[in-house]
Scaffold this motif. Structure first.
Motif, PDB file in Angstrom:
ATOM      1  N   ARG A 105       9.094 -29.211 -22.851  1.00 37.31           N
ATOM      2  CA  ARG A 105       7.112 -28.646 -23.188  1.00 37.31           C
ATOM      3  C   ARG A 105       7.193 -26.842 -22.233  1.00 37.31           C
ATOM      4  O   ARG A 105       6.625 -25.879 -22.312  1.00 37.31           O
ATOM      5  N   SER A 106       7.870 -27.761 -20.738  1.00 42.28           N
ATOM      6  CA  SER A 106       7.400 -26.985 -19.611  1.00 42.28           C
ATOM      7  C   SER A 106       8.294 -25.928 -20.393  1.00 42.28           C
ATOM      8  O   SER A 106       7.916 -24.299 -20.572  1.00 42.28           O
ATOM      9  N   SER A 141       6.034 -23.428 -23.375  1.00 36.82           N
ATOM     10  CA  SER A 141       5.167 -23.089 -22.690  1.00 36.82           C
ATOM     11  C   SER A 141       5.904 -21.448 -21.968  1.00 36.82           C
ATOM     12  O   SER A 141       4.571 -20.101 -22.150  1.00 36.82           O
ATOM     13  N   ILE A 142       7.453 -21.559 -21.186  1.00 38.18           N
ATOM     14  CA  ILE A 142       6.823 -20.075 -20.990  1.00 38.18           C
ATOM     15  C   ILE A 142       7.722 -19.115 -21.572  1.00 38.18           C
ATOM     16  O   ILE A 142       7.029 -18.081 -22.087  1.00 38.18           O
ATOM     17  N   GLU A 145       4.334 -18.494  -6.696  1.00 34.51           N
ATOM     18  CA  GLU A 145       3.441 -19.088  -6.060  1.00 34.51           C
ATOM     19  C   GLU A 145       3.025 -20.636  -6.656  1.00 34.51           C
ATOM     20  O   GLU A 145       4.109 -21.570  -6.555  1.00 34.51           O
ATOM     21  N   GLN A 146       2.560 -20.508  -7.683  1.00 34.78           N
ATOM     22  CA  GLN A 146       2.327 -21.477  -8.385  1.00 34.78           C
ATOM     23  C   GLN A 146       3.304 -21.938  -8.960  1.00 34.78           C
ATOM     24  O   GLN A 146       3.195 -22.979  -9.669  1.00 34.78           O
ATOM     25  N   LEU A 147       4.290 -21.142  -9.726  1.00 36.54           N
ATOM     26  CA  LEU A 147       5.858 -21.718 -10.453  1.00 36.54           C
ATOM     27  C   LEU A 147       6.079 -22.778 -10.055  1.00 36.54           C
ATOM     28  O   LEU A 147       6.171 -24.136 -10.095  1.00 36.54           O
ATOM     29  N   LEU A 148       6.345 -22.204  -8.522  1.00 38.30           N
ATOM     30  CA  LEU A 148       7.367 -23.182  -7.268  1.00 38.30           C
ATOM     31  C   LEU A 148       6.948 -24.859  -6.905  1.00 38.30           C
ATOM     32  O   LEU A 148       7.146 -25.158  -7.053  1.00 38.30           O
ATOM     33  N   VAL A 149       5.697 -24.387  -7.371  1.00 39.82           N
ATOM     34  CA  VAL A 149       4.752 -25.529  -6.727  1.00 39.82           C
ATOM     35  C   VAL A 149       4.563 -26.616  -8.252  1.00 39.82           C
ATOM     36  O   VAL A 149       4.527 -27.712  -7.809  1.00 39.82           O
ATOM     37  N   SER A 150       4.509 -26.372  -9.385  1.00 43.50           N
ATOM     38  CA  SER A 150       4.505 -26.820 -10.536  1.00 43.50           C
ATOM     39  C   SER A 150       5.894 -27.691 -10.340  1.00 43.50           C
ATOM     40  O   SER A 150       7.438 -27.163  -9.920  1.00 43.50           O
ATOM     41  N   PRO A 151       6.461 -28.529 -10.869  1.00 44.76           N
ATOM     42  CA  PRO A 151       7.550 -29.048 -11.065  1.00 44.76           C
ATOM     43  C   PRO A 151       8.992 -28.467 -12.490  1.00 44.76           C
ATOM     44  O   PRO A 151      10.030 -29.212 -12.535  1.00 44.76           O
ATOM     45  N   VAL A 152       8.407 -27.263 -12.762  1.00 46.57           N
ATOM     46  CA  VAL A 152       9.088 -25.779 -13.540  1.00 46.57           C
ATOM     47  C   VAL A 152      10.090 -26.377 -12.899  1.00 46.57           C
ATOM     48  O   VAL A 152      10.442 -26.064 -11.982  1.00 46.57           O
ATOM     49  N   ILE A 174      13.938 -21.977  -4.813  1.00 46.42           N
ATOM     50  CA  ILE A 174      13.275 -22.189  -5.699  1.00 46.42           C
ATOM     51  C   ILE A 174      11.795 -22.659  -4.587  1.00 46.42           C
ATOM     52  O   ILE A 174      11.086 -23.483  -4.297  1.00 46.42           O
TER      53      ILE A 174
END
Lengths: 241, 363
Positions: free
Chosen positions: B3-4, B7-8, B200-207, B360
């Motif tokens: 899913r991730s 989404s990208i 930054e927002q991507l990096l705090v996510s589990p992606v 990461i």
């Protein structure tokens, strides 16, 4: 405990941006971080979110070790960075869809979650607008909404209200209270002193160290002043009585 | 997990199609380059200034001059009588070559005695000099209708019978343009998010890095492939380059090669600090080496050994071999499995390197 750290330190070369700080935050608490620019607030938050590797110190976030289990931490926390970080060329809804998606949420889950959140935040009519055309105050709410989709236990807000008008700021803080009522821990940095009054507990940072940490009332009593503004100035100047 | 990634992909597709200006650039730039370079880079020669000093001035010599005038290779000026200062004519760029027909030309032809024509060539451009020499001899031989030597060499020219340079250069040019465009497309893909703060927002996510890198490469693959197809069709039709082999095979190979360019750009993007640096790096890394050391113009075999080694890590080297093979010689996969598998290998290595280089955490 939601967050607990001991001796947390971040060095950039010779410079200690965060210098052996220790604190703990309880579940459901609104914990404020005050400090001048460069005091180390953002660096502390970034270490807690796994964006920066601590140079020293131990701690847990949502029960996971910040040095080793940061990939587990990521599922449990929401984060809103200082810099506005939604995609301006996507609509509000597309941003929501994207951020839900990268947390592995299914379309249906995103729809259900965002319906709840939109109802609270009041974003419904902005759904199909390009993010670049949405006023700043609403953008902040949208960003908050995006960081809440995966239902995190702890929310880190790094100066969420900078550049927002007073009315929008007040509305934003209403949201923060609602989150706290739902049992979520809110970790927030700010340099608006009126906002500091709203926190359950806060710490004041200076040059990478925590120089004060208590609830607003006790702090005001300690310094024998009426406002947090005065507490802040007195504490930073080292005028404890 | 899946899913991730999706989404990208979806998000990148929105970026691509919503930014009409960039999309327009991405679609027109390769065409523009094809036209510009396609017409500029050619070794075919036209309108070479030749001075013919006709000392014999008989029907035979006029016959010879007519033959020379009949090609568009030469622009002929005929001098009656001698040319005194050959050096001066060359110095003043009045001619690139001077052909002198001797007084006894007509008589010799009629009686069958071998005759010598004097050809002076300005060889400051050695390549042109070579061409001139061959061309004059060929035309001259044609007009010696009755004359036959002891033996003749009967050449059979394969694959490009007219020996035009377009069928040689256009496939190479397609390889060059495609690599540049693809590397440029992805060179800003990661660094743009670093600059705008969304990283930054991507990096705090589990992606995971692999999802980000592949999720960004995939949508651009369609775009790069479309570009490649476009310049292949336009190049082939406009410059009259017939495709001897299978177009389907070219398309399959192009897909591999597009990914090479994209992953090269991706690697640049993960390392670069700003978009400007990333784009500059992508251009330098693709254009210069591909232009000089891929065999696009200069044969690899005549380069110094060290350059030959370098040419082996340039992706264009392999795709030029492939596309020339298919377009000119009608090669099939059986002839091309080697360069094709090297390109595939490059794809894998470059993508693995990008994933490894992807940080990461913030610095």
């Amino acid at each position: 405990m939601s967050v607990e750290v001991q001796g947390l330190t971040k060095n950039f070369g010779d410079f200690a941006a965060v210098d052996h700080v220790s604190f703990s935050v309880e579940k459901g608490e609104i914990f404020g971080f005050l400090g001048a620019n460069g005091a180390g607030k953002t660096t502390t938050i970034r270490m807690l979110c796994g964006l920066l590797e601590p140079s020293e110190g131990t701690g847990t976030v949502a029960g996971f070790d910040i040095n080793r289990q940061y990939s587990k931490i990521k599922h449990r926390i929401g984060y809103m960075s200082q810099k506005f970080s939604l995609y301006n060329d996507l609509t509000a809804w597309e941003n929501i869809e994207f951020y839900g998606g990268i947390y592995g949420l299914k379309d249906k889950e995103i729809q259900e979650r965002s319906r709840e959140l939109f109802a609270i935040i009041g974003l419904e009519e902005l759904k199909n607008k390009l993010t670049s055309s949405i006023p700043m105050g609403w953008k902040q709410r949208l960003a908050l909404c995006a960081s809440l989709l995966h239902d995190p236990e702890i929310i880190f807000l790094d100066e969420p209200t900078s550049g927002v008008d007073p009315l929008s700021r007040r509305n934003f803080w209403k949201l923060i209270y609602q989150l706290s009522d739902m049992g979520k821990t809110v970790f927030v940095t700010t340099h608006y002193m009126d906002e500091a009054e709203y926190c359950h507990r806060l710490s004041i940072m200076k040059q990478g160290r925590i120089i004060e940490m208590d609830n607003p009332r006790s702090l005001k009593e300690k310094y024998q002043v009426k406002t947090m503004q005065d507490v802040f100035l007195a504490s930073v100047r080292g005028e404890a009585k | 997990m899946k899913r991730s990634f999706l989404s990208i992909v979806r998000k990148e597709l929105i970026h691509i199609f919503r930014d009409k200006q960039s999309l327009f650039m991405v679609l027109t730039m390769p065409l523009l380059m094809l036209l510009l370079y396609g017409y500029a880079i050619t070794l075919d020669m036209k309108a070479i200034d030749i001075i013919i000093a006709d000392h014999s001035a008989g029907p035979e010599s006029r016959e010879l001059i007519r033959h020379i005038e009949a090609t568009d290779f030469f622009k002929v000026s005929v001098y009656r009588g001698g040319v005194a200062h050959i050096g001066e004519l060359f110095q003043n760029r009045e001619a690139q070559c001077i052909l002198e027909i001797p007084r006894d030309y007509g008589e010799s032809i009629r009686t069958g005695i071998p005759v010598q024509l004097q050809l002076s060539i300005d060889a400051s451009d050695p390549n042109a000099a070579n061409f001139i020499q061959n061309y004059v001899s060929r035309v001259a031989t044609l007009s010696f209708a009755g004359y036959k030597g002891l033996f003749t060499v009967e050449p059979r020219v394969f694959y490009n019978p007219d020996m035009r340079s377009a069928p040689f250069f256009i496939p190479g040019l397609i390889a060059l343009i495609l690599l540049l465009i693809c590397a440029l497309l992805t060179s800003i893909a990661i660094v743009r998010e670093k600059e705008s703060g969304t990283m930054e927002q991507l990096l705090v996510s589990p992606v995971k890095p692999v999802q980000i890198i592949l999720g960004k490469v995939l949508p651009y693959t369609f775009l790069g492939f479309f570009d490649g197809l476009m310049i292949l069709i336009v190049g082939s039709l406009l410059f009259d380059v017939p495709i001897q082999g299978s177009v389907l095979l070219i398309m399959a190979m192009m897909l591999i090669y597009v990914v090479t360019g994209l992953s090269l750009g991706m690697l640049v993007s993960t390392v670069a600090k700003t978009q400007a640096v990333a784009m500059l790096a992508a251009i330098t890394m693709t254009v210069l080496p591909s232009m000089l050391m891929s065999g696009f113009i200069f044969p690899i075999s005549s380069m110094p050994e060290i350059f030959q080694l370098v040419s082996r890590i340039i992706p264009a080297t392999y795709f030029i071999e492939i596309i020339r093979g298919i377009v000119l010689k009608g090669n099939d996969l059986h002839n091309l499995y080697k360069p094709a598998s090297i390109l595939l290998g490059l794809d894998a290595v470059l993508i693995a390197l990008s994933i490894r280089a992807f940080k990461i955490r913030l610095e």
